[in-house]
Motif scaffolding. Sequence first.
Motif, PDB file in Angstrom:
ATOM      1  N   GLY A 624       0.820  -1.208   0.000  1.00 61.99           N
ATOM      2  CA  GLY A 624       0.000   0.000   0.000  1.00 61.99           C
ATOM      3  C   GLY A 624       0.854   1.258   0.000  1.00 61.99           C
ATOM      4  O   GLY A 624       0.515   2.235  -0.670  1.00 61.99           O
ATOM      5  N   VAL A 649      -8.209   4.027  -4.933  1.00 67.25           N
ATOM      6  CA  VAL A 649      -8.019   2.624  -5.342  1.00 67.25           C
ATOM      7  C   VAL A 649      -7.167   1.896  -4.321  1.00 67.25           C
ATOM      8  O   VAL A 649      -7.458   0.763  -3.927  1.00 67.25           O
ATOM      9  N   GLU A 650      -6.127   2.591  -3.862  1.00 61.61           N
ATOM     10  CA  GLU A 650      -5.226   1.986  -2.888  1.00 61.61           C
ATOM     11  C   GLU A 650      -5.984   1.636  -1.612  1.00 61.61           C
ATOM     12  O   GLU A 650      -5.808   0.559  -1.040  1.00 61.61           O
ATOM     13  N   THR A 653      -8.267  -1.265  -2.197  1.00 60.19           N
ATOM     14  CA  THR A 653      -7.467  -2.481  -2.297  1.00 60.19           C
ATOM     15  C   THR A 653      -7.056  -2.975  -0.916  1.00 60.19           C
ATOM     16  O   THR A 653      -7.139  -4.176  -0.620  1.00 60.19           O
ATOM     17  N   VAL A 656      -9.959  -4.568   0.801  1.00 63.87           N
ATOM     18  CA  VAL A 656     -10.255  -5.880   0.229  1.00 63.87           C
ATOM     19  C   VAL A 656      -9.239  -6.905   0.715  1.00 63.87           C
ATOM     20  O   VAL A 656      -9.584  -8.012   1.131  1.00 63.87           O
ATOM     21  N   PHE A 657      -7.976  -6.524   0.659  1.00 65.07           N
ATOM     22  CA  PHE A 657      -6.937  -7.436   1.142  1.00 65.07           C
ATOM     23  C   PHE A 657      -7.210  -7.848   2.580  1.00 65.07           C
ATOM     24  O   PHE A 657      -7.111  -9.023   2.945  1.00 65.07           O
TER      25      PHE A 657
END
Lengths: 980, 497
Positions: A624, A649-650, A653, A656-657
């Motif tokens: 990240g 987006v980061e 992400t 989600v991770f």
Amino acid sequence: MLQLLIAHLAAALAAPALVRWLGRRAFLLLAAVPAASAVWALTETGSVLDGAESIIRIPWVAALDLDLVFRVDALSWLLVLMVGGIGSGVLIYSSRYFSSRSTDLGRFAAVFVGFAGAMLGLVTSENLVQLYIFWELTTVFSYLLIGHYSDRVTSRRAAMKAILVTTLGGLAMLAGIVVLGQEAGTYELSSILANPPVGTATATAIALILVGAVSKSALIPFHFWLPAAMAAPTPVSAYLHAAAMVKAGVYLVARLAPGFSTLPIWQAIIGVLALLTIVHGGVRALRQSDLKLILAFSTVSQLGMLILLVGSPFQAGALAGMALLGAHALFKACLFLVVGIVDATTGTRDLNLLSGIGRRMPVTAVIGALGVASMIGVAPFAGYVAKEAALEAIIDGQAALAPFGMPILVIFALGSALTIAYGLRFWWGAFATKRGVTASLEVVRPPLLLVAPPMAMALAGIATALLPGLGETLLTPHAGSYPLGEPGHLAIWTGFTPAFLVTLGAFAVGGTVFLARRHLSRMAFPWPEQWDGDRIYRNTLRRVDQAAAAITTVVQRGSLPFYLGVLFLVAIVGAAPGLFRSTVGANLWFGTDLIVIAASVAIVAATVLVVRARRRVKAVVLAGITGYSTALIFLIYGAPDLALTQVLVETVTLVVFMLVLRRLPVYFSDRPLAASRWVRLSIASMLGLLVAALAVIVPQSRVHDPISDRIPTAAVELGGGKNVVNVILVDTRAWDTLGEISVLLAAATGVASLIFLRHRSTERPRPGSLEDVKATLGAAEPDPIGNLRQPRSADAPTRKANWLVAGMTLAPHRRSVILEVAVRFLYHTMIVFAVFLLVSGHNAPGGGFVAGLVVGIAITARYLAGGRYELSAAAPLQPAFLLGMGLFIAGSTALASMIFGGEILESAILHWTMPVFGEIKLVTSLFFDIGVFMVVIGLLLDILRSLGAELDHQGDVLDEDGEPVRQALEPAGTIERREP
Amino acid sequence: MTWLVPLPVVIPLAGAGLAVALGRRSQLQRTVSVLSLTAVLAASLTMLFTVDNGPLVVQVGDWPAPIGISLVADRLSALMLVISSAVTLCVLLFALAQDLALGDPDSPVAIFHPTYLVLTAGVAISFLAGDLFNLYVGFEVLLAASYVLITLGGTRARIRAGTIYVIMAIASSTIFLLAVALTYSATGTVNMAQLAGRLAEIDPGIRLTLQMLLLVAFAVKAAIFPLSAWLPDSYPTAPAPVTAVFAGLLTKVGIYAMLRIQTLLFGEGPADTILMWAALATMLVGILGAVAQSDLKRLLSFTLVSHIGLMVFGIALSSEAGLAGAIFYVLHHITVQTSLFLVAGLIERREGTTSLNRLGGLARSAPLLAALFLIPAFNLSGIPPLSGFLGKLGLLQAGVQASTPLAYVLVGGSLLTSLLTLYVFVKAWNKAFWQPAVEPTSATRLPAGMIGTASALVVLGFVLTLAAGPLFDYATEAARDLHARTPYIEAILGAVR
């Protein structure tokens, strides 16, 4: 001609149905088709003699010089007659040969007739490529026919042997044909032969074509497939492996000889292989005890003779060869059919077991005797006439053949002697009464239809011999086209010529050998075993299999790191040389902006640490950091849109991770690849260096103005927006965006596809069947907050007590009041902000993509604070609906502009005045952007449903570690209300 | 007629949107999918005839080239679109008959139909892209959809295979993206027609580097040795129709991209020699891989790789004849490889296995199935007069025409590959169709729809053979356009210059 081919095709297609309907009697009907070929050939006799060749041309693939051209000349005429006549005879024979109960007869009949058609096409092809087409078709049909008794391993192996060996030759021949066609400028035989090209390429081409011919005609070193092919039913052996298919090679040699038989390489190949084959086949024939194998090796030997004759450059040899071609077809097919009768009536073909058959089946024995007489060359049979002419030709050609004349004569005479010996032995073995062998075999009287065809063939052998003048007239046109000598003559009696003396000598030797057969069979066979073609074939196949296994083991490791390593190595090796060859310098000046430098350092450091990280969470967070740092660099270089997008987006992400990591082990697995670590590290480093070098060197090679210079002005004029990034996304390159949002849709379906499949511990037996799908489904879960959504339910007080609707569904120790409060206040603000971003995006930073991400994050926050039931409350719309409608709207916008007469995705700028808002400017690309907005929200919602809520749910259900997960995640206080 | 050009992309995408929004109403979904793909086929066929008069160009959003994205349908694109839409429609019908599309009612998103439609849209984007970055987008679209399809059902084997597939694809896409970025930084444009001019003017070393990077990226998609190993490890585990459409189409998108960039952007050069060797290695290593297999689906995956080499051979010859041969071979290979995988699917459905050691006696127990296998198997082996032979003949002629030593080596290699392909299929036939089964299997009846669609594809193979004359002429014309480059460039930039 064409009608005949179509008739064969039609008959082949109809054969299975006919056999089902008529049983084995269908063969009689089918026999009419090849018979028609023979009759047609007879009607054409006159015009063939006049040299008035009929040519049919059907255009097919002009780009490949491949038209279908059929031409019948004297040589073709002979073969059409053979193929048709013997084909129909064998089909009639088949109608009684097979038991009425035998299986697969329909397939057999179809393939057999198909073969006859292919053979017909082969011998009338004018175009060499077309000839190859029929050539390979005969190979394929032969494969299917040899394997007819598919239960037997010998049949299957023999079939494979035949197709592989003849196709090997065939492919060599194809290469030869293509080269020859290139040299000659045409594939049409008459043009090539009228004006044969010369040179090394042509010689090579001819050699390759001959490889095809000798493999098909079973000459050494390819001869071994033919005896093995005796595993086929006897009608097949009679037709394919005596009369028709093996004659294809002879035909081709006879066809090409007028143009090429004077080439040294031609003579070397034909001479050596034919002579070796004559002797080898003859000797092996003598030593067989299976009648069919005697005939098979006899065929091998005689194919050698045939090719020697028709492949010679002499007209006399050609005439003799063509006569022998016809004679051989008649007597060999006849003899095979006779063996078939013996086999069918006695149940064996072993000459050591047969005795006294001649007495019980006198007619068959007589037919056999007629066939053998023709084979060994007794007057007045066709075989005699042909063989005398052959000896005559060889003796007359001694001067021209020197120094090889004498060896050829001796070997040919030896071949004749061997023929006499094994011919006598064959008849003796099949029909004689032997001492010491009990003749107690049950013998059934063969039916007429089984006896008639071989009888007819045997009689034809006499008839043709009695009319040698007719044969001479018919065969001389082709023989006369050979380059050297005179055609010579066919005659029953030529007087006490040297040739006759040689024949007498051959009879003496052959008779002696026959009488001494007992001693001969005990003699050692002089053929070196390692030269045995069959052995070479088996060894080659074994080596191919071994090599295949060895190479595949190396290449196909099933290891992803290995594959990636190869990919990166190839990229490095591929890209580096050009870089070294370039004369462009590198720009190593990165500027002095401290923030950029700091961000870069952070990226590098984080990257190194990611690779070293053992904890998954750590790796994700570090990854990240590289993303956020990149956003910083975007910002510094004046791209706030990109920076905003990158940050969002980061963030998504990361979330989600984190959702996924809940279900994964804390640490990465132990490193099983430690051994290759340094290799991988060096590949990775090289790749990194390469990319860095590319980044600093390649831009220096630019000599043109970039198109980006023109975009800012164009964005305002054409796109009606000042935010270039947004205009590019929704207008200039909206086509890309349309593609990318469909990627989002695919990603959403993918996540859902994987997460919402449960109970997969066992493989499904029948993938995708309805029962399975049903079986894998878990029970649908009731909706615990269904009644919470009711605005005026009896539980209203309970609801008021919560900041978030579903907060109370969480276990108390999981709830965070601060989080709930914050989300409660922030949520609507974020939604409004997102709508603002969406609408203003065209001129200011923002746009549908960013706006969608903001909404997504808002919903994510509610999920994190309130759990999975909160998610349902926050987003009443199904993700599927959002995703689908989003893409549909974007796609429809694209089409709409076309309907209004513009290009696809063309935007219009609309102005109008509204009472309160005043002047309004609307760019229609906004609708497209709304589509993007919806897809992004749909994707995030889908991810939260799948990776968030569904994983929670599965955690409840699965309880993998045996820990009290269920209690912890169980909604508190709503359990009673769940049941309706 | 330019309005036709975007349809093969937009129709399936709108269809995919509808299919998702329709959720679980599977009857409607089916209708949407079938109608979409039928419409695409109709549009593609119309284009096939229209572009014979010259390429159709669309400037998306009416943004002039080279700023906006150009969509170009020339002969090659139109041919590719026709064959791909025909095949995808057939496979869709096959999948419908197989009930694959039912999916999982628990899932919040309907899976098969939208993903499949997105896949076809991605393929169409790639074929129509007149813009290097848009080509990348096309790849991404079809790849993203393929990730979903290859893991459909999520069994352990599929997840494992999917991992290899996804990561290899992403790695190669990264290389592709890197190459696009570098190309832009070197030339200042991504419009292919403009690149054709500009690339010729930059430093030749840099040009070679860009070319090699693009080729490496495409070589992974097309499965060219040594970048092919991922394919046989990942394709066979997917459901039959998925494998069929992947095997038929996806590798060919890589081949298409190579055809395009090699002719339009770079032209003849040192890369041709490298491609020649790669083609040879692909053919031989691929087919030896097939020799070593005992499972039908894996075996087919290796033959797939092997025959990619033949197409690369044609591209590397970079002569008109070579390109024409490669184009025709692509048409043939898409059809025949798809049919073979569908037949493998039929066998799996009927017998519950595709292991050659367990199958047996199918020639007698399932004669129709046997014919459906044997015909494309012979076709792939290049047995005349089927289309595989004609394609091979075209390539052999082109190779002999080139008459360089290396070309002759390749000619020999192609023939050897043909022979080994035949060996592979004859062995498979002997084992699965002739040899009696070791233990009798409990055969399931096959739905007529599955057999019908598989037969339709086999028949399509025959059509390619019968119509080979006009098709080969068309392919030759397409190759001539590629070779000349000007029709393409002028169609896009003609007005601008």
